[in-house]
Design a protein around this motif. Structure first.
Motif, PDB file in Angstrom:
ATOM      1  N   THR A   9       0.840  -1.195   0.000  1.00  0.00           N
ATOM      2  CA  THR A   9       0.000   0.000   0.000  1.00  0.00           C
ATOM      3  C   THR A   9       0.875   1.245   0.000  1.00  0.00           C
ATOM      4  O   THR A   9       1.767   1.394   0.834  1.00  0.00           O
ATOM      5  CB  THR A   9      -0.915   0.022   1.234  1.00  0.00           C
ATOM      6  N   ASP A  50      -7.640   0.496  -6.512  1.00  0.00           N
ATOM      7  CA  ASP A  50      -8.207   0.430  -5.176  1.00  0.00           C
ATOM      8  C   ASP A  50      -7.549   1.513  -4.332  1.00  0.00           C
ATOM      9  O   ASP A  50      -6.411   1.360  -3.880  1.00  0.00           O
ATOM     10  CB  ASP A  50      -7.964  -0.954  -4.580  1.00  0.00           C
ATOM     11  N   VAL A 104      -8.246   4.464  -1.134  1.00  0.00           N
ATOM     12  CA  VAL A 104      -9.110   4.929  -0.049  1.00  0.00           C
ATOM     13  C   VAL A 104      -8.541   6.230   0.486  1.00  0.00           C
ATOM     14  O   VAL A 104      -7.378   6.298   0.903  1.00  0.00           O
ATOM     15  CB  VAL A 104      -9.201   3.889   1.086  1.00  0.00           C
ATOM     16  N   ARG A 105      -9.351   7.293   0.469  1.00  0.00           N
ATOM     17  CA  ARG A 105      -8.894   8.596   0.933  1.00  0.00           C
ATOM     18  C   ARG A 105      -9.271   8.811   2.391  1.00  0.00           C
ATOM     19  O   ARG A 105     -10.386   8.531   2.819  1.00  0.00           O
ATOM     20  CB  ARG A 105      -9.476   9.718   0.066  1.00  0.00           C
ATOM     21  N   ASN A 106      -8.321   9.331   3.154  1.00  0.00           N
ATOM     22  CA  ASN A 106      -8.568   9.741   4.540  1.00  0.00           C
ATOM     23  C   ASN A 106      -7.943  11.118   4.722  1.00  0.00           C
ATOM     24  O   ASN A 106      -6.746  11.245   4.981  1.00  0.00           O
ATOM     25  CB  ASN A 106      -7.960   8.733   5.518  1.00  0.00           C
ATOM     26  N   CYS A 158      -4.133   9.413   0.647  1.00  0.00           N
ATOM     27  CA  CYS A 158      -4.793   8.345  -0.095  1.00  0.00           C
ATOM     28  C   CYS A 158      -3.999   7.055   0.087  1.00  0.00           C
ATOM     29  O   CYS A 158      -2.794   7.028  -0.171  1.00  0.00           O
ATOM     30  CB  CYS A 158      -4.860   8.675  -1.582  1.00  0.00           C
ATOM     31  N   LYS A 159      -4.695   6.003   0.526  1.00  0.00           N
ATOM     32  CA  LYS A 159      -4.086   4.686   0.598  1.00  0.00           C
ATOM     33  C   LYS A 159      -4.371   3.963  -0.709  1.00  0.00           C
ATOM     34  O   LYS A 159      -5.525   3.721  -1.061  1.00  0.00           O
ATOM     35  CB  LYS A 159      -4.638   3.895   1.779  1.00  0.00           C
TER      36      LYS A 159
END
Length: 482
Positions: free
Chosen positions: A439, A458, A460-462, A466-467
């Motif tokens: 990742t 794939d 995922v934003r936090n 972004c992961k």
């Protein structure tokens, strides 16, 4: 020996100029191009000087045959060798739009030719192409499409297989080309951003090292590549820290801007006029980081006390003594650092002591000089990194640089790297993974939209992070827009 090498460079360049003049008599339309080879080697004795050849033509490129030109690099650093070739061409080209090519990229296997044998895999071709594009190359040209038909290169280098059919290497090139073609307007609008770090490309130091050195073994610190190994080591360290690099020569130091950072990797042959430019650069707000025998000699190997005095003022310290040893230890504020070959014991005047050798003598200094800052590291810091990449080395350089980037990779390694192109209010991010599936942590402000353009992704934003999941050997290409 130095005069002869300089003459050979002059002779080759004069012949190239004459050829260029003859071509331009009958063709004033097409741009002229030249592609030097083996640009990680001090090849002055063969007439090769990238920056001098660039003055003759409209734009430059280079050969990038890892089986010929990357054998000094660790096997898992081959991608970075291709990036180095491209970034050096980017720095040397005189084209008004900074155009350069990777003109001969290895396309197939080699059996008898080359310094070692190598058949690029599909992943190799993919990664080498994205290295080239990510450094700003307008084009990459393969050697070859068909295999060579005769000689000791017979049956070698082809993107096609031995029966003349498409190979997986050609498939990789096709896939990269398709991504660029399908997003042509985007790629036409972006280019490499201004460098985070500049590295001094000192022909005088590289040439003097090739004359004073002995042998080719990168693990022998006095080898003839001593200057270029230090320069490439500095480049690799910056790459591992997710920093964009450009190279400058002494005559172009005055083109640097306030706030720029310049690395001097074992720049031990330095003339007085270059020292004056370095003084002015730091005085006006630049950051200077030097290691090794900085400014010890002139271009002919003569000790130069006047130049040493000039740089001692900038660094706020002078060299008190030099001791040769395999691995001197430097004690820093947060641990120890392994040096290489030399301990240059520094005598501070105005400088702050950052680290000491085992005997308590000063090893690393930091000096505030007018509006700028100058660091000096009293060992072959960058040359060591070429053969042994240590986390402590990266941390020291990172602490000295203090560079904050709006968009960056938060967990870079030499096997997980990010390349950025920008322009027209957009960015292209090229995220490369040469390791097992992992990742990546991308810092991208929430105000930006992120879209993968080459395959499903794939992510995922936090907040601003972004992961992004990458499979083994994966390359993900993103368009970033406001």
């Amino acid at each position: 020996a130095i005069d002869w090498d300089n003459y050979v460079v002059y002779s080759l360049c004069e012949n190239l100029r004459q050829i260029a003049q003859e071509i331009r008599k009958i063709d004033t339309v097409h741009e002229l191009h030249v592609n030097p080879h083996d640009v990680a080697t001090p090849n002055y004795f063969k007439g090769q000087n990238v920056f001098e050849e660039a003055k003759i033509v409209d734009f430059v490129g280079c050969s990038a045959h890892p089986s010929w030109h990357s054998v000094r690099f660790a096997p898992d650093r081959i991608d970075q060798s291709v990036a180095y070739y491209a970034d050096l061409m980017k720095s040397a080209t005189r084209h008004k739009e900074d155009k350069f090519w990777v003109t001969e990229l290895q396309g197939g296997t080699n059996i008898f030719s080359g310094n070692t044998y190598l058949c690029p895999s599909k992943d190799d071709i993919t990664h080498w192409l994205w290295e080239s594009v990510g450094s700003g190359a307008e084009a990459a040209v393969f050697w070859c499409f068909n295999s060579r038909s005769d000689g000791f290169e017979g049956g070698e280098w082809g993107l096609l297989n031995q029966i003349g059919k498409p190979s997986d290497r050609l498939e990789a090139a096709t896939e990269v080309a398709a991504v660029i073609r399908d997003n042509q307007a985007l790629f036409d609008s972006v280019k490499t951003p201004r460098a985070d770090v500049f590295i001094l490309y000192s022909d005088a130091s590289i040439l003097l090292g090739s004359v004073e050195g002995n042998g080719n073994d990168p693990f022998y610190p006095r080898n003839v590549h001593i200057g270029l190994d230090a320069l490439v080591g500095a480049y690799l360290m910056c790459q591992d820290l997710d920093l964009n690099v450009a190279f400058v020569q002494e005559q172009d130091i005055e083109k640097l801007q306030k706030g720029d950072t310049l690395l001097l990797p074992n720049t031990y042959a330095l003339e007085s006029d270059a020292a004056k430019k370095l003084c002015a650069f730091v005085k006006d707000g630049g950051t200077l980081i030097a290691d090794g025998m900085c400014a010890m000699k002139d271009r002919y190997g003569v000790l130069t006390q006047g130049t040493l005095d000039q740089v001692a003022e900038v660094f706020g310290a002078q060299v008190e003594d030099i001791k040769a040893m395999e691995t001197p230890t430097l004690s820093l504020y947060d641990g120890d650092l392994e040096g290489r070959f030399l301990s240059l014991e520094l005598l501070p005047s105005t400088a702050e002591v950052v680290g000491v050798f085992e005997n308590g003598k000063c090893a690393v200094t930091k000096n505030s000089y007018h509006s700028g800052t100058a660091y000096r590291i009293g060992t072959m810091f960058f040359q060591r990194y070429f053969t042994k990449q240590m986390a402590a080395s990266r941390k020291l350089l990172k602490d000295m640089l203090q560079i904050e980037k709006e968009i960056c990779l938060l967990n870079p390694t030499h096997l997980l790297r990010l390349k950025v192109l920008e322009g027209g209010g957009k960015r292209v991010l090229i995220l490369k993974n040469r390791d097992a599936a992992q990742t990546a942590l991308l810092k991208v402000p929430q105000s930006y939209a992120l879209r993968c353009i080459n395959q499903p992704c794939d992510a995922v934003r936090n907040g601003d992070v972004c992961k992004v999941h990458l499979d083994s050997q994966d390359v993900l290409v993103f368009e970033v827009t406001l």
